[in-house]
Design a protein around this motif. Structure first.
Motif, PDB file in Angstrom:
ATOM      1  N   ASP A  66       0.508  -0.945  -0.495  1.00  0.00           N
ATOM      2  CA  ASP A  66       0.302   0.040  -0.225  1.00  0.00           C
ATOM      3  C   ASP A  66       0.933   0.907  -0.038  1.00  0.00           C
ATOM      4  N   VAL A  67       1.957   1.617   1.067  1.00  0.00           N
ATOM      5  CA  VAL A  67       2.799   2.451   1.122  1.00  0.00           C
ATOM      6  C   VAL A  67       3.528   2.570  -0.689  1.00  0.00           C
ATOM      7  N   GLU A  68       4.370   1.986  -0.972  1.00  0.00           N
ATOM      8  CA  GLU A  68       4.250   1.610  -2.496  1.00  0.00           C
ATOM      9  C   GLU A  68       4.095   2.618  -3.430  1.00  0.00           C
ATOM     10  N   ALA A  69       2.227   2.069  -3.291  1.00  0.00           N
ATOM     11  CA  ALA A  69       1.001   2.852  -3.940  1.00  0.00           C
ATOM     12  C   ALA A  69       1.687   3.679  -4.275  1.00  0.00           C
ATOM     13  N   ALA A  70       1.110   4.598  -2.795  1.00  0.00           N
ATOM     14  CA  ALA A  70       0.761   6.051  -2.392  1.00  0.00           C
ATOM     15  C   ALA A  70       1.857   6.508  -2.874  1.00  0.00           C
ATOM     16  N   LEU A  71       2.978   6.235  -3.101  1.00  0.00           N
ATOM     17  CA  LEU A  71       4.558   7.298  -2.869  1.00  0.00           C
ATOM     18  C   LEU A  71       4.064   7.537  -4.822  1.00  0.00           C
ATOM     19  N   LYS A  72       3.909   7.101  -5.563  1.00  0.00           N
ATOM     20  CA  LYS A  72       3.461   7.242  -6.970  1.00  0.00           C
ATOM     21  C   LYS A  72       2.676   8.315  -7.067  1.00  0.00           C
ATOM     22  N   PHE A  73       1.804   9.207  -6.190  1.00  0.00           N
ATOM     23  CA  PHE A  73       0.390   9.976  -6.195  1.00  0.00           C
ATOM     24  C   PHE A  73       2.013  11.221  -5.724  1.00  0.00           C
ATOM     25  N   ASP A  74       0.947  12.311  -7.280  1.00  0.00           N
ATOM     26  CA  ASP A  74       2.138  13.871  -7.031  1.00  0.00           C
ATOM     27  C   ASP A  74       1.326  14.552  -6.047  1.00  0.00           C
ATOM     28  N   ILE A  75       1.829  14.856  -4.539  1.00  0.00           N
ATOM     29  CA  ILE A  75       1.457  15.476  -4.023  1.00  0.00           C
ATOM     30  C   ILE A  75       1.909  16.493  -3.431  1.00  0.00           C
ATOM     31  N   ASP A  76       1.556  17.705  -3.520  1.00  0.00           N
ATOM     32  CA  ASP A  76       1.855  19.244  -2.415  1.00  0.00           C
ATOM     33  C   ASP A  76       1.783  18.447  -0.593  1.00  0.00           C
ATOM     34  N   VAL A  77       0.593  17.638  -0.330  1.00  0.00           N
ATOM     35  CA  VAL A  77       0.423  17.990   1.447  1.00  0.00           C
ATOM     36  C   VAL A  77       0.705  16.377   2.021  1.00  0.00           C
ATOM     37  N   LEU A  78       1.178  15.777   2.713  1.00  0.00           N
ATOM     38  CA  LEU A  78       0.702  15.119   3.093  1.00  0.00           C
ATOM     39  C   LEU A  78       0.017  14.931   4.247  1.00  0.00           C
ATOM     40  N   PHE A  79      -1.303  14.252   4.998  1.00  0.00           N
ATOM     41  CA  PHE A  79      -1.574  14.870   5.920  1.00  0.00           C
ATOM     42  C   PHE A  79      -1.550  13.630   6.775  1.00  0.00           C
ATOM     43  N   SER A  80      -0.932  13.332   7.371  1.00  0.00           N
ATOM     44  CA  SER A  80      -1.009  12.005   8.493  1.00  0.00           C
ATOM     45  C   SER A  80      -1.592  11.961   9.017  1.00  0.00           C
ATOM     46  N   ASN A  81      -2.459  11.089   9.264  1.00  0.00           N
ATOM     47  CA  ASN A  81      -3.648  11.564  10.146  1.00  0.00           C
ATOM     48  C   ASN A  81      -3.721   9.879  11.189  1.00  0.00           C
ATOM     49  N   ALA A  82      -3.598   8.654   9.647  1.00  0.00           N
ATOM     50  CA  ALA A  82      -3.336   7.145  10.643  1.00  0.00           C
ATOM     51  C   ALA A  82      -3.080   6.883  11.901  1.00  0.00           C
ATOM     52  N   GLY A  83      -3.991   6.627  12.934  1.00  0.00           N
ATOM     53  CA  GLY A  83      -3.050   6.353  14.262  1.00  0.00           C
ATOM     54  C   GLY A  83      -3.931   5.349  15.077  1.00  0.00           C
ATOM     55  N   ILE A  84      -3.570   4.494  16.627  1.00  0.00           N
ATOM     56  CA  ILE A  84      -4.856   3.332  17.283  1.00  0.00           C
ATOM     57  C   ILE A  84      -4.570   4.226  17.746  1.00  0.00           C
ATOM     58  N   GLY A  85      -5.440   3.500  18.871  1.00  0.00           N
ATOM     59  CA  GLY A  85      -4.881   3.454  20.557  1.00  0.00           C
ATOM     60  C   GLY A  85      -5.499   2.167  21.288  1.00  0.00           C
ATOM     61  N   GLU A  86      -3.851   2.636  22.995  1.00  0.00           N
ATOM     62  CA  GLU A  86      -4.322   1.349  23.630  1.00  0.00           C
ATOM     63  C   GLU A  86      -4.593   1.839  24.883  1.00  0.00           C
ATOM     64  N   ALA A  87      -4.780   2.289  25.941  1.00  0.00           N
ATOM     65  CA  ALA A  87      -5.415   2.386  26.781  1.00  0.00           C
ATOM     66  C   ALA A  87      -5.159   1.659  28.274  1.00  0.00           C
ATOM     67  N   GLY A  88      -5.248   2.204  29.034  1.00  0.00           N
ATOM     68  CA  GLY A  88      -5.307   1.941  29.897  1.00  0.00           C
ATOM     69  C   GLY A  88      -3.782   1.696  30.808  1.00  0.00           C
ATOM     70  N   PRO A  89      -3.007   1.240  32.282  1.00  0.00           N
ATOM     71  CA  PRO A  89      -2.051   1.482  33.718  1.00  0.00           C
ATOM     72  C   PRO A  89      -0.841   1.074  32.583  1.00  0.00           C
ATOM     73  N   VAL A  90       0.350   1.723  32.661  1.00  0.00           N
ATOM     74  CA  VAL A  90       1.817   1.632  31.397  1.00  0.00           C
ATOM     75  C   VAL A  90       2.025   0.504  33.131  1.00  0.00           C
ATOM     76  N   SER A  91       1.915   0.959  34.116  1.00  0.00           N
ATOM     77  CA  SER A  91       2.697   0.040  34.957  1.00  0.00           C
ATOM     78  C   SER A  91       2.237  -1.572  34.977  1.00  0.00           C
ATOM     79  N   GLU A  92       1.281  -1.313  34.162  1.00  0.00           N
ATOM     80  CA  GLU A  92       0.864  -3.288  33.984  1.00  0.00           C
ATOM     81  C   GLU A  92       0.857  -3.585  32.082  1.00  0.00           C
ATOM     82  N   ILE A  93       0.468  -2.755  31.172  1.00  0.00           N
ATOM     83  CA  ILE A  93      -0.168  -2.788  29.923  1.00  0.00           C
ATOM     84  C   ILE A  93       0.818  -4.377  29.614  1.00  0.00           C
TER      85      ILE A  93
END
Length: 267
Positions: A66-93
């Motif tokens: 997917d990344v290789e295909a995306a790099l073929k796009f001719d763009i001016d701006v990359l809006f890097s928005n993708a993300g996931i979230g893990e929550a909980g105590p870092v003392s035990e995660i």
């Protein structure tokens, strides 16, 4: 002036709203989503809105094809928005869950930004990368450490990139949302309860839930996301602006107070 903008993580929430808003403002938008059902859903929305300038493609930032295909796009701006979230105590995660969060929220966005920066430099033209960070990139509430630690790391990398790429006329900015009601925070908090076990963990489920409710179960934790979407559109569209963009203003003020207080905090 119309720009060619690629946005990752446009299958829902801020990403979808920003993609549609940028297209409505006249920009040529490539909105990318993690999975194919999101592609179909967003294509249907674009068609209903008559947005011929909103192209929707699959881009799982962890998929090298997917990344290789995306790099073929001719763009001016990359809006890097993708993300996931893990929550909980870092003392035990489980550390593997934290490692997975860093892969998606830190390493993949950095790799994609590196590749587009190199492309722009080789072509001898300017570019811009906007990273979706978080208010959590600037402070650390208990229970949200796994997720916000990735945003702290992203803030550091973005700041370094801004200095390194400035000589090549490549601009770097972050957008730092407050606690807006997109569903992301609510589903993120659920992740802790797939591993927290009162018979095994010293962090108890009821206490962890109470901490989550205190932060995002109140009106200040459930803000209307349109305010942030409008700010993101403005940042992506403009040729200049602040490096860091925290919205709303009340959260910016709170973060500044929190950072100042860190210098006198005692244990």
């Amino acid at each position: 002036m119309s720009k060619r903008i690629l946005i990752t993580g446009a299958g829902s929430g801020f990403g979808e709203g920003v993609a549609i808003g940028l297209a409505q403002a006249g920009h040529d938008v490539i909105a990318t989503t993690q999975i194919y059902p999101q592609v179909t859903a967003l294509r249907n929305k674009a068609a209903e809105l008559g947005l011929d300038n909103l192209r929707v493609q699959k881009l799982d930032v962890l998929d090298p094809y997917d990344v290789e295909a995306a790099l073929k796009f001719d763009i001016d701006v990359l809006f890097s928005n993708a993300g996931i979230g893990e929550a909980g105590p870092v003392s035990e995660i489980p550390v593997e869950l934290l490692r997975r969060n860093f892969e998606t929220n830190v390493f993949a966005p950095l790799s994609l930004a590196q590749k587009f920066a190199r492309k722009w430099i080789d072509e001898g033209r300017p570019g811009k990368v906007v990273f979706t960070s978080s208010m959590g990139g600037l402070f650390t509430p208990a229970g949200f450490g796994p997720y916000v630690s990735t945003k702290h790391a992203l803030e550091a990398l973005a700041e370094a990139l801004e200095g390194e790429l400035r000589p090549f006329n490549i601009k770097i900015q972050t957008v730092n949302p407050g606690a807006y009601l997109t569903g992301f925070n609510e589903t993120m908090t659920e992740t802790a309860f797939r591993w927290l076990d009162d018979s095994r963990n010293f962090n108890k489920r009821a206490d962890v839930q109470a901490g989550f409710d205190a932060l995002i179960g109140v009106p200040e934790g459930r803000l209307d996301p349109q305010e942030m979407i409008d700010a993101m559109i403005e940042v992506a569209s403009n040729d200049s602006g602040k490096f860091r963009n925290v919205v709303p203003k009340a959260v910016e003020d709170m973060l500044k107070e929190s950072q100042a207080a860190a210098w006198t905090h005692t244990v």
